[in-house]
Design an enzyme around this catalytic site. Structure first.
Site, mmCIF file in Angstrom:
data_model
loop_
_atom_site.group_PDB
_atom_site.id
_atom_site.type_symbol
_atom_site.label_atom_id
_atom_site.label_comp_id
_atom_site.label_asym_id
_atom_site.label_seq_id
_atom_site.Cartn_x
_atom_site.Cartn_y
_atom_site.Cartn_z
ATOM 1 C CG ASP A 252 -1.894 1.129 1.233
ATOM 2 O OD1 ASP A 252 -1.655 2.135 0.521
ATOM 3 O OD2 ASP A 252 -2.912 1.027 1.938
ATOM 4 C CG MET A 253 2.446 2.517 -3.596
ATOM 5 S SD MET A 253 4.128 2.129 -3.079
ATOM 6 C CE MET A 253 4.484 0.738 -4.132
ATOM 7 C CG HIS B 27 1.336 3.630 -7.364
ATOM 8 N ND1 HIS B 27 2.690 3.534 -7.610
ATOM 9 C CD2 HIS B 27 1.206 4.528 -6.356
ATOM 10 C CE1 HIS B 27 3.336 4.326 -6.767
ATOM 11 N NE2 HIS B 27 2.455 4.944 -5.998
ATOM 12 C CE1 TYR C 112 -4.794 10.917 -11.441
ATOM 13 C CE2 TYR C 112 -5.396 12.765 -12.856
ATOM 14 C CZ TYR C 112 -4.836 11.515 -12.700
ATOM 15 O OH TYR C 112 -4.317 10.861 -13.795
ATOM 16 C CB THR D 266 -8.358 2.249 -17.095
ATOM 17 O OG1 THR D 266 -8.537 3.569 -16.570
ATOM 18 C CG2 THR D 266 -7.015 2.187 -17.782
#
Ligand code: NDP
Length: 282
Positions: free
Chosen positions: A86-87, A114, A177, A214
């Site tokens: 888990d980053m 990721h 983001y 995606t």
């Protein structure tokens, strides 16, 4: 029109003169791909597998990684190993790099791809989420780059950072983001200069992607914007070629390059178009 045509011609010329890609150069290459359980990362894992690379993939979901790794082996990967991480955790970025370097006996490609899940909506003031997303989308990239630099220096390797058109052009509904992608472009842009000034062996590629089909991206934009989405497999292949040919930048699809230029040339027109492309009901 003349200006736009000149830019297109210049861009095409740059593409044509870019060093050629030799698929054989990836046979046996030692590669670490992050965010490889789904989406573009998963597609990159399959491409590297077809090229006969030795791959380590990582993401949070171990079961899914296991399935991707099995498919990589069936496609021709010399090795396909996985490590769940888990980053958003302090120590996981280092743990993943150490695992890859140890299991592969070095590293030729570090592909940082990721991203943590984030809402596609008006900025709601959630500082906690923004802080967390910076950990996942930005600080873990920096941490992994630092941890892997020695190994990449030894192998004359490449670091590839997957970024976005939104890292160059702000658009609505993506404040946390977009901020992480601007930060990535800034950090790795500086690193490109500094490694070049130090005559380092390591190349850095920054990839600017437009909308890619995606599942996670399509789910978000459905009903909000009506823009063409480009195939994840093709995006992945372009990213791999960019890293393998040590190019500093990728723009995929190609017109994202034009958009990054025209937004500065014609800001009010660009802003008008952007704001009227997004469906918003107050
Ligand atoms: P996906 O959402 O399909 O995949 C994200 C990956 O990251 C998954 O493998 C996920 O796996 C992993 N992940 C999520 N959270 C964490 C975490 N906390 N720690 C470790 N891994 C995590 O993304 P895309 O394939 O769409 O995007 C890939 C890259 O391309 C990103 O950098 C994105 O910014 C960029 N891009 C994508 C665009 C698009 O339209 N799709 C457009 C522009 C850029 P798991 O859930 O198992 O952890």
């Amino acid at each position: 029109k003349v200006l736009l045509a000149s830019v297109c011609v210049a861009y095409t010329a740059v593409k044509w003169t870019a060093p050629g890609f030799n698929p054989e150069s990836l046979r046996g290459a030692r590669v670490l791909v992050t965010g490889a359980s789904t989406g573009i990362g998963e597609q990159m894992a399959y491409h590297y597998a077809r090229f006969g690379a030795q791959i380590v993939i990582t993401a949070r979901r171990e079961k899914v990684l296991q399935q991707v790794a099995e498919k990589c082996l069936s496609l021709g990967a010399q090795k396909a190993l996985y490590i769940a991480a888990d980053m958003g955790n302090e120590s996981d970025p280092d743990k993943v790099v150490d695992f890859a370097v140890e299991k592969l006996g070095g590293l030729d490609y570090l592909v940082l791809n990721h991203i943590g899940p984030t809402p596609f909506s008006m900025w709601d003031g959630d500082l906690e989420h923004t802080r967390w997303l910076f950990k996942v989308n930005f600080f873990s990239y920096v941490q992994m780059a630092k941890r892997a630099l020695n190994a990449l220096e030894q192998s004359k390797g490449s670091l590839v950072a997957v970024s976005s058109l939104l890292g160059k052009m702000p658009t609505p509904f993506t404040a946390p983001y977009t901020s992480t992608k601007f930060a990535l472009n800034g950090f790795f842009g500086v690193l490109q200069h500094e490694l070049s000034m130090k005559k380092s062996n390591v190349s850095i590629s920054i990839c600017t992607l437009g909308l890619i089909d995606t599942e996670s991206a399509m789910e978000k934009v459905r009903g909000v914007i009506d823009a063409p989405a480009y195939p994840a497999a093709e995006a992945g292949l372009n990213i791999i070629i960019t890293g393998a040919t040590r190019q500093p930048e990728l723009y995929y699809p190609w017109f994202t390059y034009i958009l990054t230029l025209t937004k500065d040339w014609f800001p009010s027109v660009t802003n008008y178009i952007i704001q009227n492309t997004y469906k918003y009901v107050p």
